[in-house]
Design a protein around this motif. Structure first.
Motif, PDB file in Angstrom:
ATOM      1  N   PHE A  11      50.220   4.925 162.051  1.00 16.13           N
ATOM      2  CA  PHE A  11      50.053   3.510 162.375  1.00 16.13           C
ATOM      3  C   PHE A  11      51.370   2.892 162.823  1.00 16.13           C
ATOM      4  O   PHE A  11      51.389   1.892 163.547  1.00 16.13           O
ATOM      5  CB  PHE A  11      49.505   2.768 161.150  1.00 16.13           C
ATOM      6  CG  PHE A  11      49.131   1.342 161.427  1.00 16.13           C
ATOM      7  CD1 PHE A  11      48.026   1.046 162.215  1.00 16.13           C
ATOM      8  CD2 PHE A  11      49.875   0.299 160.908  1.00 16.13           C
ATOM      9  CE1 PHE A  11      47.680  -0.277 162.477  1.00 16.13           C
ATOM     10  CE2 PHE A  11      49.535  -1.021 161.162  1.00 16.13           C
ATOM     11  CZ  PHE A  11      48.433  -1.306 161.950  1.00 16.13           C
ATOM     12  N   GLN A  37      43.001   5.292 168.510  1.00 20.24           N
ATOM     13  CA  GLN A  37      43.764   5.963 167.464  1.00 20.24           C
ATOM     14  C   GLN A  37      43.132   7.305 167.099  1.00 20.24           C
ATOM     15  O   GLN A  37      43.836   8.293 166.872  1.00 20.24           O
ATOM     16  CB  GLN A  37      43.845   5.060 166.223  1.00 20.24           C
ATOM     17  CG  GLN A  37      44.656   5.635 165.068  1.00 20.24           C
ATOM     18  CD  GLN A  37      46.152   5.517 165.296  1.00 20.24           C
ATOM     19  OE1 GLN A  37      46.617   5.414 166.419  1.00 20.24           O
ATOM     20  NE2 GLN A  37      46.909   5.559 164.220  1.00 20.24           N
ATOM     21  N   TRP A  61      48.831   2.922 168.837  1.00 19.25           N
ATOM     22  CA  TRP A  61      47.841   1.856 168.851  1.00 19.25           C
ATOM     23  C   TRP A  61      48.132   0.805 169.915  1.00 19.25           C
ATOM     24  O   TRP A  61      47.378  -0.135 170.089  1.00 19.25           O
ATOM     25  CB  TRP A  61      47.750   1.196 167.477  1.00 19.25           C
ATOM     26  CG  TRP A  61      49.064   1.030 166.802  1.00 19.25           C
ATOM     27  CD1 TRP A  61      49.674   1.886 165.942  1.00 19.25           C
ATOM     28  CD2 TRP A  61      49.961  -0.080 166.943  1.00 19.25           C
ATOM     29  NE1 TRP A  61      50.886   1.397 165.543  1.00 19.25           N
ATOM     30  CE2 TRP A  61      51.083   0.188 166.133  1.00 19.25           C
ATOM     31  CE3 TRP A  61      49.922  -1.265 167.662  1.00 19.25           C
ATOM     32  CZ2 TRP A  61      52.153  -0.678 166.027  1.00 19.25           C
ATOM     33  CZ3 TRP A  61      50.983  -2.128 167.555  1.00 19.25           C
ATOM     34  CH2 TRP A  61      52.086  -1.831 166.753  1.00 19.25           C
ATOM     35  N   ALA A  82      54.324   1.910 158.191  1.00 19.88           N
ATOM     36  CA  ALA A  82      53.299   2.509 157.319  1.00 19.88           C
ATOM     37  C   ALA A  82      53.833   2.860 155.933  1.00 19.88           C
ATOM     38  O   ALA A  82      53.100   3.457 155.132  1.00 19.88           O
ATOM     39  CB  ALA A  82      52.730   3.757 157.988  1.00 19.88           C
ATOM     40  N   LEU A  95      46.957   7.515 158.280  1.00 22.38           N
ATOM     41  CA  LEU A  95      47.531   6.174 158.191  1.00 22.38           C
ATOM     42  C   LEU A  95      48.997   6.086 158.612  1.00 22.38           C
ATOM     43  O   LEU A  95      49.424   5.058 159.142  1.00 22.38           O
ATOM     44  CB  LEU A  95      47.386   5.640 156.763  1.00 22.38           C
ATOM     45  CG  LEU A  95      45.942   5.460 156.275  1.00 22.38           C
ATOM     46  CD1 LEU A  95      45.920   4.980 154.834  1.00 22.38           C
ATOM     47  CD2 LEU A  95      45.181   4.488 157.167  1.00 22.38           C
TER      48      LEU A  95
END
Length: 667
Positions: free
Chosen positions: A324, A256, A329, A193, A321
């Motif tokens: 990530f 998520q 995920w 990320a 974010l």
């Protein structure tokens, strides 16, 4: 004027960094007296031959190898090996490194925000909250999580270089930023990320998104970073390629959101933090929908306020974010794994979002402004107390497992972990009850059967132990330790012919394993296949020079093949190392028995019994020596004692029957 301004800036940074260092020390100084945590620390460091070898070039292929189900982090392995080479197995030194990296990360947060926003007070406050945040304890206090700390450090170092030139440093500066990202990717997948972090800072506080031309330039300059992230994504996915995953993009999205809601809860409501969490948490479906809806609603509301509150929107985007790069995920929408260190980097954005909502404390400010600022500063106190409370659970295995069982009643891995701690500290009966409870709670948990089998074998219940070893292998076929222990048990039960195929299977799974090698050698020795047994024992000693078990087994084979003079040095070395003194004295007794020095043999067997009064074979061998010395009554007592300790001991029973016949016949 410029010189005076630089001095003032340096003084403010110095004060801020000093406060952050003091905060970290106040929270984490007890960690320097902590011991190791069996889950993680031993596997990653102290039981890892790559780390223990201390940066050997021969280990490079294994360091860079991708292991199934584990995040890739070769640079972290190098760091662990370097610390081990300098300080060996000193837990304090390893804890010092972790806390030191956490301090560096806290300083970097201070410098990044201070340089990019110009607001020193809020930057210091953000760094202080990050330094003592309870959810950060899991990364800073667990030696095995140096990987997550180093990954965060290189990411933050790259961000610092980026903001140092306000993103306008040209190619040399961007190359330095890319280098930091690559180093971070060598520590863990969280750095995937990294480009998002820079884009968020371009929006706020750097303000580099003024027009379309600027946007195109921003994304063009980050192309190398995006390529590096794509490579990092591939490396992150490869270890999980054998996992079954049939979810679509929508499922991933909602999964998520579920993870983020749980992260949000742990940051603002840290009670219930513990060292271990159930492997898979299954949320109540309607509750998960509510949490997902809350995240979506908050995102929409914060976006609507973004024009007036850009710091809030930037911090919220960072929180959304940056995770990530974690394994979130990869999980099913109905089941997800949570760990504290997953929140380590994302928490920074959430902290600054909250801090920038509040006004700074100024002497000339309105009373209401002062009150709000003081409320924010006062929030440091409950965070500090919660962090110290959570830190105590990392003191040792007992504290860790007890805290876990307090929040997750009857969680099988913690029951097993606590049972192991109790066994190591001499509370065998209590340990047995924990293992039994773990099997009762979850009959499908293979380690519970394995450790219960160990406890049953120690109590002499061989049939019960065999049943649970076989159940552990049914649940987890090919488990090396279960195969090895079952093989050893079958040898003790007089069934070495059944043990050999199991031990050969264990050795195929772990060709360099000390336990499979020595146990297979012992089984072959029981079948009088002494040449092959010697070969495996010598292989074990070549691979593991400090293996007391291999030295002892080899000595026993040498005695049986008429070479007691070669066996004696091996056993004396074991005694000098303090390795299993009872067994070493017993084997040395066999050496003297082979040399027909019966008084010395009897002395060694008695010393073995003094070290371990429950060693049935020492009583049996002492009885045999006493019989040779013509002391039949004493021999009979020793054979009887051996049978009392181990009713399944066939040789002791045979010896007792023989001496009883001699006694009754008057011979």
């Amino acid at each position: 004027m410029l010189e005076g301004g630089a001095k003032k800036l340096s003084r403010e940074w110095g004060i801020g960094m000093g406060l952050v260092a003091l905060a970290v020390l106040m929270v984490y100084y007890p960690a320097f007296d902590f011991s190791l945590i069996s889950a993680g620390d031993y596997q990653v460091i102290f039981g890892n031959p790559i780390v223990r070898s201390g940066l050997s070039m021969e280990d490079l292929p294994q360091i860079f190898a991708l292991e199934s189900g584990k995040p890739w982090g070769p640079l972290a392995a190098f760091a662990h090996a370097a610390v081990f080479r300098l300080f060996t197995d000193s837990a304090a030194a390893h804890h010092l490194v972790n806390v030191g990296v956490h301090l560096i990360n806290s300083w970097l947060v201070l410098l990044i925000l201070s340089l990019s926003t110009g607001d020193k007070k809020k930057s210091i406050l953000t760094a202080l909250f990050f330094a003592i945040l309870p959810v950060s304890v899991g990364a800073a206090a667990w030696i095995a999580q140096l990987r997550a700390l180093l990954c965060a450090m290189f990411c933050l170092a790259g961000v610092f270089i980026y903001v140092l030139k306000k993103g306008e440093g040209g190619r040399p500066w961007l190359a330095a930023v890319l280098l930091c990202q690559l180093l971070a990717l060598l520590c863990g997948p969280e750095a995937i990320a990294f480009p998002f972090m820079l884009v968020i800072l371009d929006y706020w506080p750097l303000g580099r998104m003024d027009d379309d031309a600027g946007l195109k330039r921003l994304f063009r300059e980050k192309t190398p970073l995006l390529i590096a992230s794509a490579m990092g994504m591939a490396l992150a996915l490869i270890p999980y390629r054998s996992f079954e995953w049939n979810a679509g993009i929508t499922d991933l999205f909602y999964s998520q959101l579920g993870h983020l809601s749980y992260c949000l809860k742990t940051i603002f409501s840290p009670e219930g933090l513990t060292i271990f969490y159930p492997d898979f948490i299954e949320p109540i479906p309607y509750a998960l929908k509510i949490f997902q809806s809350v995240i979506l609603l908050m995102t929409w509301l914060i976006y609507k306020a973004s024009e007036k509150r850009p710091a809030l929107w930037a911090g919220w985007l960072w929180f959304l974010l940056v995770p990530f790069g974690t394994p979130f995920w990869l999980q099913s929408p109905a089941e997800f794994i949570f760990a504290d260190w997953h929140v380590y980097l994302p928490s920074i954005g959430l902290i600054w979002a909250v801090v920038w909502l509040f006004p700074s404390y100024e002497k000339t400010a309105h009373f209401r402004t002062k009150a709000l600022a003081l409320i924010l500063i006062a929030a440091l106190i409950p965070n500090y107390l919660a962090a110290r409370d959570y830190l105590n659970s990392w003191k040792n295995d007992r504290e860790a497992f007890m805290r876990n069982l307090h929040f997750y009643l009857d969680y099988p891995p913690s029951l097993v972990g606590l049972g192991n701690w109790l066994t190591a500290n001499g509370y065998e009966e209590l340990a047995f009850s924990r293992f039994y409870k773990a099997v009762e709670v979850d009959p499908g948990y293979a380690p519970a059967h394995y450790y219960l089998a160990n406890a049953l074998a120690a109590q002499g219940d061989y049939s019960g132990a065999e049943a649970h070893y076989r159940e552990a292998l049914r649940l987890k076929p090919g488990a090396v330790r279960a195969l090895s222990r079952l093989g050893a048990l079958l040898v003790r039960m007089g069934r070495p012919d059944e043990a050999v195929p199991l031990l050969e299977k264990a050795l195929r799974a772990d060709p360099a394993g000390e336990e499979p090698l020595t146990t297979l050698a012992g089984a072959l020795a029981s079948l009088d296949m002494l040449h092959q047994a010697e070969k495996y024992y010598r292989t074990a000693m070549d691979l593991h020079p400090d293996s007391g078990a291999a030295a002892q087994g080899l000595a026993e084979v040498l005695v049986r093949t008429g070479r007691p003079e070669e066996a004696a040095p091996l056993l004396e070395n074991n005694l000098a190392m303090g390795f299993n003194k009872a067994e070493s004295h017993f084997s040395l007794g066999d050496v003297y028995l082979q040399m027909r020095d019966y008084p010395q043999a009897a002395s060694q067997f008695r010393m073995a019994i003094a070290e371990d009064s429950g060693l049935a074979k020492a009583h049996n061998s002492l009885g045999a020596v006493l019989l040779m010395m013509g002391r039949k009554q004493e021999a009979m007592e020793q054979f009887s004692k051996a049978l009392d300790l181990d009713p399944n001991y066939a040789m002791a029973r045979k010896n007792l029957e023989y001496v009883q016949k001699l006694h009754s016949g008057g011979k």
